[in-house]
Design a protein around this motif. Sequence first.
Motif, mmCIF file in Angstrom:
data_model
loop_
_atom_site.group_PDB
_atom_site.id
_atom_site.type_symbol
_atom_site.label_atom_id
_atom_site.label_comp_id
_atom_site.label_asym_id
_atom_site.label_seq_id
_atom_site.Cartn_x
_atom_site.Cartn_y
_atom_site.Cartn_z
ATOM 1 N N HIS A 63 0.834 -1.204 0.000
ATOM 2 C CA HIS A 63 0.000 0.000 0.000
ATOM 3 C C HIS A 63 0.873 1.259 0.000
ATOM 4 C CE1 HIS A 63 -3.352 2.618 1.104
ATOM 5 N NE2 HIS A 63 -2.632 3.077 2.117
ATOM 6 N N TRP A 64 1.843 1.308 0.918
ATOM 7 C CA TRP A 64 2.689 2.491 1.054
ATOM 8 C C TRP A 64 3.632 2.667 -0.136
ATOM 9 C CZ3 TRP A 64 1.344 5.977 4.407
ATOM 10 C CH2 TRP A 64 0.805 5.643 5.652
ATOM 11 N N PHE A 65 4.204 1.581 -0.631
ATOM 12 C CA PHE A 65 5.102 1.689 -1.779
ATOM 13 C C PHE A 65 4.368 2.318 -2.971
ATOM 14 C CE2 PHE A 65 8.045 -1.812 -0.145
ATOM 15 C CZ PHE A 65 9.127 -0.963 -0.001
ATOM 16 N N THR A 66 3.119 1.915 -3.170
ATOM 17 C CA THR A 66 2.341 2.469 -4.276
ATOM 18 C C THR A 66 2.093 3.959 -4.079
ATOM 19 O OG1 THR A 66 1.246 0.336 -4.648
ATOM 20 C CG2 THR A 66 0.161 2.283 -5.541
ATOM 21 N N LEU A 67 1.739 4.350 -2.858
ATOM 22 C CA LEU A 67 1.399 5.744 -2.589
ATOM 23 C C LEU A 67 2.606 6.676 -2.625
ATOM 24 C CD1 LEU A 67 -1.193 5.416 0.331
ATOM 25 C CD2 LEU A 67 -1.661 5.866 -2.077
ATOM 26 N N THR A 68 3.779 6.161 -2.309
ATOM 27 C CA THR A 68 4.957 7.040 -2.169
ATOM 28 C C THR A 68 5.884 7.020 -3.384
ATOM 29 O OG1 THR A 68 6.209 5.273 -1.067
ATOM 30 C CG2 THR A 68 4.958 6.791 0.341
ATOM 31 N N GLU A 69 5.498 6.324 -4.442
ATOM 32 C CA GLU A 69 6.409 6.174 -5.577
ATOM 33 C C GLU A 69 6.739 7.516 -6.222
ATOM 34 O OE1 GLU A 69 7.224 2.816 -8.967
ATOM 35 O OE2 GLU A 69 5.192 3.086 -8.177
ATOM 36 N N SER A 70 5.827 8.494 -6.117
ATOM 37 C CA SER A 70 6.104 9.803 -6.702
ATOM 38 C C SER A 70 7.110 10.592 -5.864
ATOM 39 C CB SER A 70 4.813 10.608 -6.852
ATOM 40 O OG SER A 70 4.223 10.849 -5.583
ATOM 41 N N ILE A 71 7.287 10.215 -4.587
ATOM 42 C CA ILE A 71 8.268 10.873 -3.729
ATOM 43 C C ILE A 71 9.641 10.228 -3.898
ATOM 44 C CG2 ILE A 71 8.884 11.451 -1.339
ATOM 45 C CD1 ILE A 71 5.913 11.333 -0.648
ATOM 46 N N CYS A 72 9.649 8.899 -3.921
ATOM 47 C CA CYS A 72 10.911 8.171 -4.082
ATOM 48 C C CYS A 72 10.626 6.850 -4.773
ATOM 49 C CB CYS A 72 11.554 7.906 -2.712
ATOM 50 S SG CYS A 72 13.149 7.046 -2.808
ATOM 51 N N PRO A 73 11.334 6.524 -5.867
ATOM 52 C CA PRO A 73 11.143 5.217 -6.502
ATOM 53 C C PRO A 73 11.563 4.113 -5.549
ATOM 54 C CG PRO A 73 13.087 6.293 -7.386
ATOM 55 C CD PRO A 73 12.392 7.310 -6.520
ATOM 56 N N ASN A 74 11.026 2.921 -5.757
ATOM 57 C CA ASN A 74 11.321 1.813 -4.850
ATOM 58 C C ASN A 74 11.832 0.596 -5.612
ATOM 59 O OD1 ASN A 74 8.903 0.144 -5.617
ATOM 60 N ND2 ASN A 74 7.832 1.945 -4.797
ATOM 61 N N HIS A 75 12.152 -0.431 -4.855
ATOM 62 C CA HIS A 75 12.793 -1.611 -5.432
ATOM 63 C C HIS A 75 11.809 -2.658 -5.940
ATOM 64 C CE1 HIS A 75 12.756 -4.143 -1.437
ATOM 65 N NE2 HIS A 75 11.609 -3.552 -1.663
ATOM 66 N N VAL A 76 10.523 -2.396 -5.853
ATOM 67 C CA VAL A 76 9.514 -3.430 -6.118
ATOM 68 C C VAL A 76 9.403 -3.732 -7.612
ATOM 69 C CG1 VAL A 76 7.078 -4.031 -5.961
ATOM 70 C CG2 VAL A 76 8.199 -2.859 -4.055
ATOM 71 N N ILE A 77 9.421 -5.024 -7.938
ATOM 72 C CA ILE A 77 9.103 -5.508 -9.280
ATOM 73 C C ILE A 77 7.672 -6.014 -9.313
ATOM 74 C CG2 ILE A 77 9.629 -7.291 -10.998
ATOM 75 C CD1 ILE A 77 12.549 -7.173 -10.036
ATOM 76 N N GLY A 78 7.275 -6.749 -8.286
ATOM 77 C CA GLY A 78 5.920 -7.281 -8.228
ATOM 78 C C GLY A 78 5.716 -8.094 -6.972
ATOM 79 N N TYR A 79 4.514 -8.628 -6.819
ATOM 80 C CA TYR A 79 4.156 -9.368 -5.607
ATOM 81 C C TYR A 79 3.629 -10.776 -5.906
ATOM 82 C CZ TYR A 79 4.427 -4.694 -3.606
ATOM 83 O OH TYR A 79 4.859 -3.449 -3.228
ATOM 84 N N ASP A 80 3.478 -11.102 -7.182
ATOM 85 C CA ASP A 80 2.905 -12.390 -7.557
ATOM 86 C C ASP A 80 3.999 -13.380 -7.947
ATOM 87 O OD1 ASP A 80 0.299 -11.411 -7.204
ATOM 88 O OD2 ASP A 80 0.308 -10.558 -9.235
ATOM 89 N N LEU A 81 3.725 -14.648 -7.710
ATOM 90 C CA LEU A 81 4.637 -15.700 -8.156
ATOM 91 C C LEU A 81 4.616 -15.805 -9.676
ATOM 92 C CD1 LEU A 81 3.665 -18.407 -5.532
ATOM 93 C CD2 LEU A 81 5.972 -17.472 -5.826
ATOM 94 N N PRO A 82 5.770 -15.990 -10.306
ATOM 95 C CA PRO A 82 5.783 -16.206 -11.757
ATOM 96 C C PRO A 82 5.025 -17.482 -12.123
ATOM 97 C CG PRO A 82 7.983 -15.673 -10.943
ATOM 98 C CD PRO A 82 7.128 -15.931 -9.737
ATOM 99 N N ALA A 83 4.509 -17.508 -13.308
ATOM 100 C CA ALA A 83 3.782 -18.686 -13.781
ATOM 101 C C ALA A 83 4.663 -19.919 -13.687
ATOM 102 C CB ALA A 83 3.325 -18.468 -15.223
#
Length: 290
Positions: A63-83
């Motif tokens: 939730h927070w990573f999504t909301l704050t991305e305009s302030i500072c980029p983050n390390h997230v690629i995703g949250y789901d397991l690859p197929a």
Amino acid sequence: MASLANRLASADVKLLRSGKVRDIYERHGEIWLVASDRISAYDVIMPTPIPDKGKILTSLSRHWFTLTESICPNHVIGYDLPAGVDLPEFEGRLTRARRCEIFPVECVARGYVAGSGWEEYRQSGTVGGHSAPKDLRESDRLPAPLFTPARKNDQGHDENLTPAGARALLGDECYEELRDLTLRLYTWAATYAAERGIILADTKLEFGRNAKTGRVLLADEIFTPDSSRFWPADAYAAGGPQPSFDKQYLRDYLRSLTSWNKTAPGPELPANVIQNTRAKYLEALERLTR
């Protein structure tokens, strides 16, 4: 079902290390952070897990990573397991992240004098090496948020740093960049939380540098009950400890035990402490994401 070790191997997922709360894996150049239900206090992992804690932390960080991305980029690629990856244990707990070089400091922002900041103030009249007004009470709001970084320590408590000590470790330019980002993020999140009846008293953030681009990225977790001090605004009264939505409840319980000396192994937690801790984490999630 095949064992976890066999399924990890078949998916080419390698365990790098296990921390107090997260297990860190690597797959095809990505870093996978998997939040467990473990809980630690006084640098000791308790033998009793808190059900769903890892999923709560992951949901709140997401939730927070999504909301704050305009302030500072983050390390997230995703949250789901690859197929095709058969690791249902990771579902709801996984953050797939970019590799980055993590800076060797916890970037702490304090808006109120509490915890180790209060202990330092009582001894020296300073907070994180910064001068502070006279006659502050425990849990008083500071005139302005302070950046009080701590040096990471693999063994025992992190080492609180003075501004001069942090500058010596990071260099002036890096220190000022991390300070400014930390205070911007804290100020934004504190306002957001206040609109939902929660005081964000302090928090610790982690940053890393992307080796390819050189950009500073927000990493690890962000504004969770494990990394932050959350107080209900309607119960706030300076002059002592505050009720909280974080693991301070667990610390208070452990401090009441005369049979435990704050060294490993930790004591088994009774059912009511497990249930109440889970409820506090869940309430933080529900109130902050509504």
